[in-house]
Motif scaffolding. Structure first.
Motif, PDB file in Angstrom:
ATOM      1  N   TYR A 470       0.830  -1.203   0.000  1.00  0.00           N
ATOM      2  CA  TYR A 470       0.000   0.000   0.000  1.00  0.00           C
ATOM      3  C   TYR A 470       0.866   1.255   0.000  1.00  0.00           C
ATOM      4  O   TYR A 470       0.688   2.167  -0.791  1.00  0.00           O
ATOM      5  N   LYS A 473       2.595   2.006  -3.158  1.00  0.00           N
ATOM      6  CA  LYS A 473       1.719   2.502  -4.204  1.00  0.00           C
ATOM      7  C   LYS A 473       1.721   4.035  -4.212  1.00  0.00           C
ATOM      8  O   LYS A 473       1.601   4.653  -5.264  1.00  0.00           O
ATOM      9  N   TYR A 474       1.844   4.643  -3.040  1.00  0.00           N
ATOM     10  CA  TYR A 474       1.656   6.095  -2.957  1.00  0.00           C
ATOM     11  C   TYR A 474       2.946   6.899  -2.834  1.00  0.00           C
ATOM     12  O   TYR A 474       2.964   8.089  -3.131  1.00  0.00           O
ATOM     13  N   HIS A 477       4.102   9.000  -5.697  1.00  0.00           N
ATOM     14  CA  HIS A 477       3.375  10.252  -5.918  1.00  0.00           C
ATOM     15  C   HIS A 477       3.933  11.385  -5.071  1.00  0.00           C
ATOM     16  O   HIS A 477       3.907  12.546  -5.466  1.00  0.00           O
ATOM     17  N   ILE A 478       4.426  11.021  -3.894  1.00  0.00           N
ATOM     18  CA  ILE A 478       5.089  12.036  -3.075  1.00  0.00           C
ATOM     19  C   ILE A 478       6.338  12.511  -3.806  1.00  0.00           C
ATOM     20  O   ILE A 478       6.641  13.708  -3.857  1.00  0.00           O
ATOM     21  N   ALA A 481       5.253  14.742  -6.779  1.00  0.00           N
ATOM     22  CA  ALA A 481       4.783  16.056  -6.340  1.00  0.00           C
ATOM     23  C   ALA A 481       5.959  16.935  -5.932  1.00  0.00           C
ATOM     24  O   ALA A 481       6.044  18.108  -6.326  1.00  0.00           O
ATOM     25  N   ASP A 484       7.826  18.059  -8.933  1.00  0.00           N
ATOM     26  CA  ASP A 484       7.119  19.139  -9.629  1.00  0.00           C
ATOM     27  C   ASP A 484       7.301  20.478  -8.919  1.00  0.00           C
ATOM     28  O   ASP A 484       7.596  21.496  -9.538  1.00  0.00           O
ATOM     29  N   ILE A 485       7.089  20.460  -7.612  1.00  0.00           N
ATOM     30  CA  ILE A 485       7.109  21.727  -6.868  1.00  0.00           C
ATOM     31  C   ILE A 485       8.514  22.320  -6.817  1.00  0.00           C
ATOM     32  O   ILE A 485       8.712  23.512  -7.013  1.00  0.00           O
ATOM     33  N   LEU A 504       9.748   4.138   5.952  1.00  0.00           N
ATOM     34  CA  LEU A 504       8.426   3.629   6.333  1.00  0.00           C
ATOM     35  C   LEU A 504       8.461   2.131   6.591  1.00  0.00           C
ATOM     36  O   LEU A 504       7.770   1.632   7.464  1.00  0.00           O
TER      37      LEU A 504
ATOM     38  N   VAL B  72      -0.745   7.854   4.181  1.00  0.00           N
ATOM     39  CA  VAL B  72       0.146   8.017   3.033  1.00  0.00           C
ATOM     40  C   VAL B  72      -0.614   8.428   1.776  1.00  0.00           C
ATOM     41  O   VAL B  72      -0.152   9.259   0.992  1.00  0.00           O
ATOM     42  N   LYS B  73      -1.831   7.908   1.612  1.00  0.00           N
ATOM     43  CA  LYS B  73      -2.597   8.240   0.409  1.00  0.00           C
ATOM     44  C   LYS B  73      -2.988   9.722   0.420  1.00  0.00           C
ATOM     45  O   LYS B  73      -2.706  10.447  -0.540  1.00  0.00           O
ATOM     46  N   PHE B  75      -1.734  12.036   2.172  1.00  0.00           N
ATOM     47  CA  PHE B  75      -0.498  12.824   2.178  1.00  0.00           C
ATOM     48  C   PHE B  75      -0.010  13.047   0.746  1.00  0.00           C
ATOM     49  O   PHE B  75       0.303  14.168   0.330  1.00  0.00           O
ATOM     50  N   ALA B  76       0.016  11.941  -0.026  1.00  0.00           N
ATOM     51  CA  ALA B  76       0.462  12.037  -1.419  1.00  0.00           C
ATOM     52  C   ALA B  76      -0.492  12.909  -2.226  1.00  0.00           C
ATOM     53  O   ALA B  76      -0.071  13.744  -3.036  1.00  0.00           O
ATOM     54  N   LEU B  79       0.027  16.596  -1.449  1.00  0.00           N
ATOM     55  CA  LEU B  79       1.226  17.124  -2.121  1.00  0.00           C
ATOM     56  C   LEU B  79       0.991  17.331  -3.616  1.00  0.00           C
ATOM     57  O   LEU B  79       1.412  18.322  -4.194  1.00  0.00           O
ATOM     58  N   ARG B  80       0.296  16.368  -4.228  1.00  0.00           N
ATOM     59  CA  ARG B  80       0.050  16.503  -5.665  1.00  0.00           C
ATOM     60  C   ARG B  80      -0.884  17.680  -5.934  1.00  0.00           C
ATOM     61  O   ARG B  80      -0.748  18.388  -6.947  1.00  0.00           O
ATOM     62  N   MET B  82      -0.983  20.359  -4.124  1.00  0.00           N
ATOM     63  CA  MET B  82      -0.133  21.539  -3.968  1.00  0.00           C
ATOM     64  C   MET B  82       0.667  21.789  -5.242  1.00  0.00           C
ATOM     65  O   MET B  82       0.821  22.943  -5.692  1.00  0.00           O
ATOM     66  N   ALA B  83       1.180  20.699  -5.833  1.00  0.00           N
ATOM     67  CA  ALA B  83       1.957  20.849  -7.068  1.00  0.00           C
ATOM     68  C   ALA B  83       1.078  21.390  -8.189  1.00  0.00           C
ATOM     69  O   ALA B  83       1.490  22.256  -8.964  1.00  0.00           O
ATOM     70  N   TRP B 107      -3.569  10.819 -12.017  1.00  0.00           N
ATOM     71  CA  TRP B 107      -2.599  10.520 -10.970  1.00  0.00           C
ATOM     72  C   TRP B 107      -2.553   9.038 -10.593  1.00  0.00           C
ATOM     73  O   TRP B 107      -2.144   8.692  -9.474  1.00  0.00           O
ATOM     74  N   ASP B 108      -2.996   8.164 -11.456  1.00  0.00           N
ATOM     75  CA  ASP B 108      -3.001   6.720 -11.174  1.00  0.00           C
ATOM     76  C   ASP B 108      -3.627   6.399  -9.819  1.00  0.00           C
ATOM     77  O   ASP B 108      -4.767   6.769  -9.570  1.00  0.00           O
ATOM     78  N   ASP B 109      -2.829   5.778  -8.970  1.00  0.00           N
ATOM     79  CA  ASP B 109      -3.350   5.337  -7.677  1.00  0.00           C
ATOM     80  C   ASP B 109      -3.719   6.491  -6.766  1.00  0.00           C
ATOM     81  O   ASP B 109      -4.477   6.329  -5.817  1.00  0.00           O
ATOM     82  N   ALA B 110      -3.160   7.661  -7.041  1.00  0.00           N
ATOM     83  CA  ALA B 110      -3.426   8.797  -6.156  1.00  0.00           C
ATOM     84  C   ALA B 110      -4.667   9.575  -6.589  1.00  0.00           C
ATOM     85  O   ALA B 110      -4.988  10.597  -6.004  1.00  0.00           O
TER      86      ALA B 110
END
Lengths: 510, 370
Positions: A470, A473-474, A477-478, A481, A484-485, A504, B72-73, B75-76, B79-80, B82-83, B107-110
């Motif tokens: 799990y 998976k995420y 994306h962090i 992001a 990008d920023i 983690l 985590v989800k 959170f991600a 952030l996305r 915000m981007a 964003w796929d899974d996000a």
């Protein structure tokens, strides 16, 4: 009139009682025949200290007509014994003695022979060799239903490769079926409860061959014969023992015919019935016998000796489960011997969990009495009821109200006793004596606790894996992001993802 | 009372705030520590009513969203978002909340499964930086409200920049629609007051009979709980021209503690913005629980949710707790066990509200609830 009744008595007895003896349907008749022959072979091998090698063959002769053949490497049978073993219903040797054995009443194989003869008219064929120096013999045995006598019709010498052994062949009308009550199931379970046995099977179809390998090369400890315990006798049996005893005084009668009774206890029993210790056992009336029984109930007598039992044993149970069943986890519990109504008994539970076993179905429960699989009347059996009334939810399984638990689990329940209390003569369900049910429950709880530990451990591991998947998976994306920023490079992004995944994974908050 | 424009004041500073936050998170990650974001708690329990300023002000309470398995989800996703916001700011673009929801489908899974999820994240980001969503590049798609009456709105043509004078008396049986962003608007009016109305039905009746003309007022339809744009519009208009604001809603706990209170003092959800999105000069005209007896109005029994809402407001709403008349009104309503709708006045004739109710009310403004 009376004479006519006697003439037809044997076949009539059989026809009237076939349901009690396990011949009530063609499917069951075939299975019972195999069962009785296998039981006999195993008992004979073990008594002679031989590791059993069995060969079971079913040959289809016509529709609903089969020839059953069971061959063993046992000690063989001398000619004089053949009619007694295979021809007489209720042949006495096993009935009086108190010792753990498969057959209990001695009805078995002779009833199977009778059934075969009644349905096909064919004799039982027995081939046997007792030692290297003797030739093997082939006997054709017919039961004279008029006189209730077994008769050897033919006796010829035959070739036999092994130094000793016996083959029984019976032709009968029956139905061969697979499934829960099939021959294959019975043999598989027999192999499970008898890890010292090797069985080869040839079914009626071509190529229908099975082999059950030996999982232990030591024989189970020999079960010794014991005398009855006073708490297990009833008036009828007591009267017969009084009549047949060679003892001349009541006090010595109790000391010689029963286990655990010394001079003091014998005197207390006799005096409790207001009888003279010196009086003759043969003169005891039915009324006095009842007083004796009442007196026995008042006296505290040590539990019977338990060396008459031959449990499978935890180690061998485990070895057997591992040999026969592909699973993730195995557990076995052998309870210490206990006593119901003066009869020693012992409960054992084996368990296999996970692996190739399917998890959607109800648990498979294999019941055994003195190592013999019980395939019928599950609902009426105390072993089954004990499993039902155990709270399996506490051990990590699912369980609907009033049902067996469900999950990838096979449960073996074995009760060994000098006298297993069955609910009927066909020996398919164990009667629910409180002591037996209690021992069952304690054993089930013990394996249950072991299972729960395993289930919890697996669950924890699976949870951790799921959480990791799990998170993984995420986390990317962090990374995306932040990239990008902050306008990071691919390498810097990869560094974030890697470091965070690692952090983690180590985190205890997982 | 501050009337300074909150929008576009510091778009670049918002982008800077986003970068600072992201940099902090990155540093934590590289230090092998679990990063965390601190959000102000967005609920009534974290606001205090400032009577001197007339609105809810946020208290300091914050919740920390530490990066763990459970978070985590989100959170991600935060952030996305915000981007994405940063991208909007830097390209001088905007997206509606629904568009933002659809953008997340890349964003796929996000990705978000439902729009309320992405709305919540946008509101989180707003609160995180203490800014308005428009500053983040997000605009609501909701309607701002309708206006009719003695008012000229001065706007500009989007393409030519030409001044547009929109006369709100000239919409016939229709109305002027409040835009999403109202900061650029200017107002010309000689009206005496603003009448804010909950239901479109009542607004229609008053427009049809040109009530605004006879009463010399501006009618604004709130359409339920007023949007931020609507609140801001009324606030600016009232501030610029020193107008009174009277509020006319259904006589139920929802009308009192949700519609009226949000208009006047702001919401608990976006408390850091209440300063701009509130109308402290608002006064409550009706329908009050007292009107039920006074005007002999037909009622409906209070539903369980109404009673719960009223008791909640008495217990938790800092605005109600500050104003004794409101506590008395709510308690009276609970006691009566009934609610009344604006349009119940039709019992005495369709135009009873115009001919009798509103004039009688306006004659005694002191009786209005605070």
């Amino acid at each position: 009139m009376a004479a006519r009744q006697r003439e037809i008595s044997v076949s009539e007895f059989f026809t009237k009682n076939r349901h009690l003896l396990g011949f009530d349907s063609p499917t069951k008749a075939l299975l019972t025949t195999i069962k009785e022959a296998v039981d006999n072979s195993l008992d004979a091998c073990e008594e002679a200290g031989i590791l059993p090698d069995l060969e079971v063959t079913i040959q289809a002769l016509a529709e609903n007509r089969y020839r059953i053949e069971v061959t063993d490497n046992g000690p063989g049978i001398v000619k004089a014994q053949v009619p007694k073993i295979f021809g007489k219903l209720l042949y006495g040797s096993k009935f009086h003695r108190l010792r753990q054995s498969r057959g209990q009443q001695g009805i078995g194989i002779s009833a199977a022979g009778m059934y075969g003869q009644l349905t096909t008219g064919k004799p039982i064929v027995i081939e046997s060799r007792t030692n290297r120096r003797q030739a093997a013999h082939r006997y054709e045995l017919v039961i004279d239903t008029l006189r209730n006598q077994p008769v050897i019709k033919r006796d010829i010498e035959v070739d036999w490769e092994a130094p000793h052994g016996t083959r029984v062949a019976i032709e009968l009308e029956g139905t061969y079926k697979k499934g829960r009550h099939g021959v294959e199931t019975y043999l598989r379970q027999t192999a499970l409860a008898n890890p010292h046995v090797e069985i080869r099977f040839q079914g009626p179809a071509e190529g229908e061959v099975l082999a059950f390998q030996r999982a232990s090369s030591t024989l189970p400890p020999e079960a010794l014969e014991i005398q009855p315990h006073p708490h297990g006798v009833e008036v009828g049996l007591l009267l017969r023992m009084l009549k047949e005893s060679k003892a001349r005084r009541l006090s010595s009668f109790f000391q010689t015919e029963f286990s655990r009774v010394g001079p003091t206890l014998a005197q207390r029993i006799v005096e409790g019935a207001e009888l003279q210790p010196r009086s003759s056992p043969k003169r005891v009336t039915a009324e006095a016998a009842e007083k004796l029984i009442a007196s026995i109930r008042q006296v505290r007598i040590p539990a019977p000796p338990t060396n008459c039992l031959s449990p499978i044993g935890e180690e061998r149970l485990l070895a057997s489960l591992k040999e026969q069943i592909a699973a993730d986890f195995y557990a076995a519990v052998s309870r210490s011997p206990a006593v119901y109504r003066g009869n020693p008994f012992q409960v054992e539970i084996g368990l296999a969990y996970g692996g190739d076993l399917t998890s959607d179905d109800l648990v498979s429960l294999y019941r055994f009495a003195n190592r013999v699989p019980l395939l019928y009347q599950q609902g009426g059996c105390a072993l089954f009821k004990s499993v039902l009334s155990t709270n399996w939810k506490a051990y990590g399984l699912q369980q609907s109200r009033g049902a067996l638990p469900s999950g990838p689990l096979i449960l073996m329940a074995h009760v060994a006793s000098v006298w297993v209390p069955f609910t009927s003569e066909s020996k398919e369900a164990v009667a629910g004596y409180d002591e037996i049910v209690r021992e069952m429950k304690l054993a089930l709880q013990e394996v249950g606790r072991q299972l729960a530990r395993h289930v919890r451990r697996t669950q924890r591991r699976r949870d951790a894996d799921r959480k990791r998947a799990y998170i993984e998976k995420y986390i990317p994306h962090i990374g995306i992001a932040l990239q990008d920023i902050l306008g990071l490079s691919e390498k810097q992004e990869a560094e974030i993802v890697e470091t965070l995944t690692d952090t983690l994974a180590r985190s205890r908050k997982m | 009372m501050s009337s300074k424009t909150p929008v576009k004041s510091a778009a670049t500073s918002v982008a800077k705030k986003i970068r600072t936050e992201a940099r902090g998170i990155r540093t934590k990650i590289l230090q092998r520590k679990t990063p965390a974001m601190k959000f102000p708690v967005r609920s009534l329990s974290n606001v205090v009513y400032r009577p001197e300023k007339g609105h809810f002000q946020i208290k300091g309470r914050k919740k920390e969203r530490t990066l763990t398995v459970g978070t985590v989800k989100t959170f991600a996703q935060t952030l996305r978002m915000m981007a994405f916001s940063q991208e909007l700011i830097e390209t001088d673009d905007m997206a509606t909340k629904r568009e933002a929801y659809y953008v997340s489908k890349n964003w796929d899974d996000a990705r978000f499964n439902e729009q309320p999820e992405s709305d919540t994240v946008i509101e989180d980001v707003e609160a995180l930086f203490g800014v308005n969503r428009e500053q983040l590049g997000f605009v609501p798609e909701e309607k701002g409200g309708d206006v009719a009456g003695e008012l000229i709105v001065v706007d500009h043509d989007r393409d030519t920049g030409e001044k547009l004078r929109i006369d709100c008396t000239r919409f016939g049986s229709g109305a002027y629609s409040i835009p999403i962003s109202v900061e650029q608007l200017q107002f010309e009016t000689n009206a005496d007051y603003i009448l804010a109305i909950e239901t479109a039905g009542m607004f229609q009746r008053l427009v049809k009979h040109s009530y605004w003309r006879s009463a010399n007022c501006i009618l604004i339809s709130l359409g339920g709980v007023p949007t931020r744009a609507c609140r801001r519009f009324i606030r600016r208009l009232a501030d610029d021209h020193q107008l009174s604001v009277y509020v006319f809603v259904d006589g139920d706990p929802y009308g009192y503690s949700n519609i009226y209170r949000t208009l006047k003092a702001g919401s608990g959800n976006a408390a850091h913005l209440n300063e701009f999105f509130c109308v402290p000069q608002a006064r409550f005209l009706g329908v009050t629980p007292g009107d039920i007896d006074e005007y002999d109005l037909p009622t409906h029994p209070l539903k369980d949710v109404d009673i719960k809402r009223a008791k909640d407001a008495l217990k938790n709403d800092p605005f109600i707790q500050h104003h004794k008349p409101w506590q008395e009104a709510l308690q009276k309503q609970i006691r009566m066990g009934v609610r009344v709708e604006q349009q119940a006045l039709a019992k005495h004739g369709l135009n009873f509200v115009i001919d009798e109710y509103l004039p009688r009310k306006m004659a005694n403004k002191k009786a209005f609830l605070p």
